[in-house]
Design a protein around this motif. Structure first.
Motif, PDB file in Angstrom:
ATOM      1  N   VAL A 297       0.873  -1.182   0.000  1.00 22.03           N
ATOM      2  CA  VAL A 297       0.000   0.000   0.000  1.00 22.03           C
ATOM      3  C   VAL A 297       0.907   1.228   0.000  1.00 22.03           C
ATOM      4  N   THR A 298       0.338   2.376  -0.279  1.00 21.03           N
ATOM      5  CA  THR A 298       1.150   3.584  -0.185  1.00 21.03           C
ATOM      6  C   THR A 298       0.353   4.714   0.448  1.00 21.03           C
ATOM      7  N   LEU A 299       1.086   5.528   1.192  1.00 21.41           N
ATOM      8  CA  LEU A 299       0.544   6.798   1.675  1.00 21.41           C
ATOM      9  C   LEU A 299       1.287   7.859   0.871  1.00 21.41           C
ATOM     10  N   PRO A 300       0.715   8.288  -0.240  1.00 23.76           N
ATOM     11  CA  PRO A 300       1.474   9.151  -1.147  1.00 23.76           C
ATOM     12  C   PRO A 300       2.051  10.374  -0.433  1.00 23.76           C
ATOM     13  N   SER A 301       3.298  10.683  -0.749  1.00 23.18           N
ATOM     14  CA  SER A 301       4.058  11.834  -0.239  1.00 23.18           C
ATOM     15  C   SER A 301       4.588  11.656   1.179  1.00 23.18           C
ATOM     16  N   TYR A 302       4.161  10.629   1.881  1.00 18.20           N
ATOM     17  CA  TYR A 302       4.742  10.375   3.209  1.00 18.20           C
ATOM     18  C   TYR A 302       6.063   9.638   3.000  1.00 18.20           C
ATOM     19  N   LYS A 303       6.953   9.759   3.968  1.00 19.30           N
ATOM     20  CA  LYS A 303       8.217   9.027   3.856  1.00 19.30           C
ATOM     21  C   LYS A 303       8.044   7.683   4.562  1.00 19.30           C
ATOM     22  N   SER A 304       8.087   6.594   3.789  1.00 23.62           N
ATOM     23  CA  SER A 304       7.778   5.302   4.391  1.00 23.62           C
ATOM     24  C   SER A 304       8.762   4.924   5.505  1.00 23.62           C
ATOM     25  N   GLU A 305      10.040   5.329   5.375  1.00 20.02           N
ATOM     26  CA  GLU A 305      10.993   4.950   6.444  1.00 20.02           C
ATOM     27  C   GLU A 305      10.561   5.555   7.771  1.00 20.02           C
ATOM     28  N   VAL A 306      10.039   6.818   7.695  1.00 23.39           N
ATOM     29  CA  VAL A 306       9.634   7.503   8.922  1.00 23.39           C
ATOM     30  C   VAL A 306       8.380   6.833   9.490  1.00 23.39           C
ATOM     31  N   VAL A 307       7.454   6.495   8.602  1.00 21.77           N
ATOM     32  CA  VAL A 307       6.218   5.832   9.053  1.00 21.77           C
ATOM     33  C   VAL A 307       6.570   4.494   9.718  1.00 21.77           C
ATOM     34  N   VAL A 308       7.449   3.733   9.087  1.00 24.65           N
ATOM     35  CA  VAL A 308       7.829   2.424   9.621  1.00 24.65           C
ATOM     36  C   VAL A 308       8.485   2.589  11.001  1.00 24.65           C
ATOM     37  N   ARG A 309       9.321   3.640  11.139  1.00 22.17           N
ATOM     38  CA  ARG A 309       9.989   3.869  12.430  1.00 22.17           C
ATOM     39  C   ARG A 309       8.961   4.244  13.506  1.00 22.17           C
ATOM     40  N   LEU A 310       8.031   5.146  13.156  1.00 21.57           N
ATOM     41  CA  LEU A 310       7.010   5.557  14.129  1.00 21.57           C
ATOM     42  C   LEU A 310       6.170   4.366  14.576  1.00 21.57           C
ATOM     43  N   LEU A 311       5.828   3.512  13.631  1.00 21.03           N
ATOM     44  CA  LEU A 311       5.054   2.309  13.970  1.00 21.03           C
ATOM     45  C   LEU A 311       5.888   1.377  14.844  1.00 21.03           C
TER      46      LEU A 311
END
Ligand code: PLP
Length: 379
Positions: A297-311
């Protein structure tokens, strides 16, 4: 911290049955090649374990060769699979979305003078059998195509491609990296028809460090590892009896779980529905025919590395992992020709048949909170 795990495509927890088989085998240290009782007993257990793995693969025990991992199987099949056709040519066909175990091996062969054709995926990560047919040449010696892509879950048309390749020239060898497909989508060695198929234990509840290469009866493949002549002279090295016992136990336990594919699809569908309700910006990238356990899936324009770290900080494990390598989009998503904003926000969520709706709810809330906090920071 409680851990909520959604990264089953990276690796799976070792099953209790596999741990019991491993410890049981480790307590009995005989070498299967030894000619006394300990050795004979070890050889008998190895034979039984090979039969169990063969049953899970849908082939005969004589076609199963234990390896150290999926990567070894891929290397063996490709490096040795080009040899029989050496006089005929040096052309290999693979796809742009293979695992690095295949791509790096092909790259190495390219450096030795082989020409590689990389079939491109469409925007959902699918490969067309027509493209494969069009790429076949009189000097083609090997085709290597994965069964299930590890980043999108896309199911590749291996059966159809094997038929097309063999109709074109039956001497072309066909290797299939089925590491993500083994026991996750229904198939047997006979139904697939490939000459070589690589699988790996740690994706199905066995420990890391064990895999198998299926080599179809009649296919002549030289060994990659030479030495003491174990595995019918084709894969030397004292057999990893403990890992093999654990692999066989995991195969048997997974096979006994008859509705696992339906349960996996159901929890994936539930998770995606809940994600789309809570995150209207989220786009589902995977589509078409897919294995049920992997979804991109994608959250367009979000940085996935940051999202993964926050999770990760909240104990929720998902991957941008293969999705993002050192800040660059993965070769898989890059090949799918997706918009840059989609590539930035790409996430891989992967499931087990036992993933619960409660776990899915935890993922959904954590992702919604992470996205909201990032949106606030960015805006
Ligand atoms: N092929 C695919 C599609 C994979 O997903 C992986 C591992 O993630 C491999 C090969 C390599 O398997 P192993 O980790 O057993 O070497």
């Amino acid at each position: 911290m409680d851990i909520t795990y959604f990264d089953y495509a990276a690796t799976t927890p070792v099953r209790d049955e596999a741990i019991a088989a491993l410890t049981g085998e480790l307590a009995q240290f005989g070498n299967p090649s030894s000619r006394y009782e300990y050795g004979r007993q070890a050889a008998a257990r190895l034979k039984a374990n090979r039969e169990t793995v063969a049953k899970a693969l849908g082939c005969t025990p004589a076609e199963v060769f234990f390896t150290s991992c999926g990567t070894e199987g891929d290397n063996w099949a490709i490096r040795r699979g080009v040899e029989p056709g050496r006089r005929k040519g040096r052309h290999i066909i693979t796809t742009a979305i293979e695992h690095s175990a295949v791509l790096e091996t092909c790259r190495d062969l390219a450096a030795q003078g082989y020409e590689i054709t990389y079939l491109k995926p469409d925007r959902q990560g699918h490969i067309s059998a027509e493209d494969l047919k069009a790429a076949l040449r009189p000097d083609t010696v090997l085709v290597s195509m994965m069964l299930v892509n590890n980043e999108t879950g896309a199911l590749l048309p291996v059966k159809e491609c094997v038929r097309a390749v063999k109709a074109f020239d039956r001497n072309i060898l066909f290797h299939c990296d089925a590491v993500q497909g083994f026991l996750k989508v229904p198939f047997t060695m006979a139904s697939l028809g490939a000459d070589m198929v690589a699988v790996s234990g740690h994706k199905i509840g066995a420990p890391k460090g064990i895999g198998a290469l299926y080599i179809k009866r009649g296919v002549k493949l030289r060994p990659l590892l030479t030495g003491g002549g174990q595995e019918e002279g084709l894969r030397s090295g004292t057999e990893a009896t403990g890992q093999i016992a654990a692999f066989a136990a995991a195969c048997a336990a997974v096979c006994a779980d008859k509705d696992r594919l339906e349960r996996t699809a159901a929890i994936r569908d539930y998770t995606l529905t809940r994600l789309k309700e809570s995150l209207p910006k989220l786009e589902v990238v995977s589509g078409g025919e897919t294995a049920p356990h992997i979804c991109a899936v994608t959250l367009p324009s979000y940085k996935s590395e940051v999202v993964v770290r926050l999770l990760g900080d909240r104990g929720v494990c998902i991957s941008s992992g293969s999705a993002c390598h050192k800040g660059k989009p993965s070769h898989v998503f890059a090949a799918m020709n997706l918009p840059k904003a989609w590539l930035d926000g790409m996430l891989r969520i992967s499931f087990s048949p036992d993933t619960t709706t409660q776990q899915a709810d935890i993922l959904v809330s954590a992702l919604a909170e992470a996205a909201a906090s990032l949106f606030t920071t960015l805006s």
